[in-house]
Design an enzyme around this catalytic site. Structure first.
Site, PDB file in Angstrom:
ATOM      1  N   GLY A  36      -1.812   4.626  -4.111  1.00 12.20           N
ATOM      2  CA  GLY A  36      -2.030   3.308  -4.699  1.00 12.20           C
ATOM      3  C   GLY A  36      -1.735   3.236  -6.177  1.00 12.20           C
TER       4      GLY A  36
ATOM      5  N   HIS B 239       0.832  -1.212   0.000  1.00 12.31           N
ATOM      6  CA  HIS B 239       0.000   0.000   0.000  1.00 12.31           C
ATOM      7  C   HIS B 239       0.860   1.252   0.000  1.00 12.31           C
ATOM      8  CE1 HIS B 239       0.759   1.181   4.200  1.00 12.31           C
ATOM      9  NE2 HIS B 239       0.925  -0.117   4.387  1.00 12.31           N
ATOM     10  N   CYS B 240       0.235   2.351  -0.316  1.00  8.56           N
ATOM     11  CA  CYS B 240       0.823   3.677  -0.179  1.00  8.56           C
ATOM     12  C   CYS B 240      -0.341   4.664  -0.136  1.00  8.56           C
ATOM     13  CB  CYS B 240       1.782   3.982  -1.322  1.00  8.56           C
ATOM     14  SG  CYS B 240       0.965   4.327  -2.881  1.00  8.56           S
ATOM     15  N   VAL B 241      -0.052   5.925  -0.174  1.00  4.19           N
ATOM     16  CA  VAL B 241      -1.106   6.928  -0.058  1.00  4.19           C
ATOM     17  C   VAL B 241      -2.069   6.883  -1.239  1.00  4.19           C
ATOM     18  CG1 VAL B 241      -1.592   9.403   0.069  1.00  4.19           C
ATOM     19  CG2 VAL B 241       0.277   8.434   1.393  1.00  4.19           C
TER      20      VAL B 241
END
Length: 119
Positions: free
Chosen positions: A29, A25-27
């Site tokens: 995506g 995940h990340c902020v």
């Protein structure tokens, strides 16, 4: 920027028995996270059309923030930076993921996942 080694680490890690379950995940995506998820999904047999639809979901979830930030960036530049140029940096676009697939396909006659594994 070249993230092949980082992608290879992720993919190799997923082959280890104790690596599952995993969350990537990340902020937003997209970008590295979206590109890391694509070969994993492909290896699981997910069609590219569905992988692309999943990748583009970032736009649905971040639309209001993209609108707000692209407007602010345009105003901050005293309208010298077109809003569309700012949006192109913030959005997940089909051509971005398709370019990754095409680059991998050109490099090898095998699917994207095998290209990442080999590198």
């Amino acid at each position: 920027m070249d993230y092949r080694e980082q992608f290879a680490v992720i993919l190799r890690g997923l082959t280890e028995a104790d690596a599952i379950p995993v969350q990537i995940h990340c902020v937003h995506g997209k970008d590295r996270t979206g590109l890391a998820a694509a070969p994993v999904l492909q290896a699981l047999g997910v069609p590219r059309r569905i992988i692309l639809e999943d990748y583009l979901l970032s736009n649905t979830f971040w639309e209001s923030e993209t609108n707000r930030l692209s407007l602010l960036a345009t105003i901050a530049s005293l309208f010298r930076t077109p809003r569309e140029e700012v949006r192109s940096l913030m959005e997940a676009r089909p051509e971005y993921l398709n370019a990754a697939f095409e680059a991998a396909d050109k490099k090898s006659t095998v699917p994207l996942i095998t290209t990442f594994e080999r590198d």
